[in-house]
Design a protein around this motif. Sequence first.
Motif, short mmCIF file in Angstrom:
data_model
loop_
_atom_site.label_atom_id
_atom_site.label_comp_id
_atom_site.label_asym_id
_atom_site.label_seq_id
_atom_site.Cartn_x
_atom_site.Cartn_y
_atom_site.Cartn_z
N THR A 197 83.56 35.35 -5.95
CA THR A 197 83.22 34.86 -7.28
C THR A 197 82.57 35.94 -8.14
N ASP A 198 81.84 36.86 -7.50
CA ASP A 198 81.30 38.00 -8.24
C ASP A 198 82.43 38.84 -8.83
N GLY A 199 83.50 38.99 -8.05
CA GLY A 199 84.64 39.76 -8.52
C GLY A 199 85.30 39.15 -9.75
N LEU A 200 85.14 37.84 -9.89
CA LEU A 200 85.72 37.14 -11.04
C LEU A 200 84.73 36.97 -12.18
N GLY A 201 83.46 37.30 -11.91
CA GLY A 201 82.43 37.15 -12.94
C GLY A 201 81.90 35.75 -13.07
N LEU A 202 82.13 34.90 -12.07
CA LEU A 202 81.66 33.52 -12.12
C LEU A 202 80.17 33.43 -11.83
N HIS A 203 79.53 32.45 -12.44
CA HIS A 203 78.07 32.30 -12.32
C HIS A 203 77.76 31.16 -11.35
N ILE A 204 78.00 31.39 -10.04
CA ILE A 204 77.83 30.29 -9.10
C ILE A 204 76.36 29.98 -8.82
N TYR A 205 75.45 30.83 -9.28
CA TYR A 205 74.03 30.58 -9.10
C TYR A 205 73.38 30.04 -10.38
N VAL A 206 74.17 29.43 -11.24
CA VAL A 206 73.67 28.97 -12.54
C VAL A 206 72.59 27.90 -12.38
N ALA A 207 72.59 27.16 -11.28
CA ALA A 207 71.60 26.09 -11.11
C ALA A 207 70.17 26.60 -11.26
N GLU A 208 69.95 27.84 -10.82
CA GLU A 208 68.60 28.41 -10.84
C GLU A 208 68.01 28.44 -12.24
N ASN A 209 68.81 28.77 -13.24
CA ASN A 209 68.28 28.86 -14.61
C ASN A 209 68.98 27.92 -15.58
N LEU A 210 69.50 26.81 -15.05
CA LEU A 210 70.21 25.85 -15.89
C LEU A 210 69.29 25.24 -16.95
N ALA A 211 68.07 24.90 -16.55
CA ALA A 211 67.13 24.32 -17.51
C ALA A 211 66.77 25.33 -18.59
#
Length: 259
Positions: free
Chosen positions: A158-172
């Motif tokens: 997912t890093d290779g695609l630029g996806l933000h799979i850790y978005v939950a951390e700063n979603l708020a």
Amino acid sequence: MCQLRLNTQHNYLTKVVCDGRLVYDKNIVLGENSRVLDSGTGTGIWATELANEVPDSVKIYASDVSNSEFPPTHPPNVHFSLASVTSLPREWSNKFDFVNQRFLFGALLVEEWPVALSEMYRVLKPGGAIQLIEMEPRFPVPETPKTSQIMKVTKEATDGLGLHIYVAENLAELTKGAGFVDIVDETKRLPLGKSWGEIGLQGAVAIGGAYRNTGALLVKNGICSSREAHDRLVDDVLKEWDEYGTHFPCKLVCARKPV
């Protein structure tokens, strides 16, 4: 198979994240002539179930970038359309009382998340509300060997695609940056595996199935040697979940557009 997994995922998230409710915030009342958007609707199951709970005059718009999973039949007040949350129709500005969106952490790029939240803000009426649900895929409890391995290879892909799979951390924080107020940021638990009973088995289908679906991507990018090797890894992960009663955290963020 994808439709079954997505519908199982819906039932699972409704139960374990939203306490059995389609709309988590009990203060939100969708009355006569309300307008609702289900962004990234998938099979449309959230939208069609909501239609059975609200007055017929409530119009529910269900949008996604693909119509491959749209149901052949649906309630007359549910309207399906092709649309990305990063570029919703201009005529939808200030249209909706409520926007629901779940599990796009594997779909949106890092730079697309602020755009998506700004678009949701734009299409909400003043005083309208959003409900966002995103898994935090970094912190399984316990963190077992095969689970750690699949987390690592998935992150690499997912890093290779630029996806933000850790978005939950700063979603708020992203939600606040888009202009939303009255933000509620809750951490829920996603139980996985048979030791949790039926709900854990649903979780294994939903989350395990999502991991299995990444196999082709991992092979294409040379991260896994073959689809068969990846399937074996997923099988081992599922065995760990059954044995150890694994759970992942999940973020539920609710907020409002200022009046």
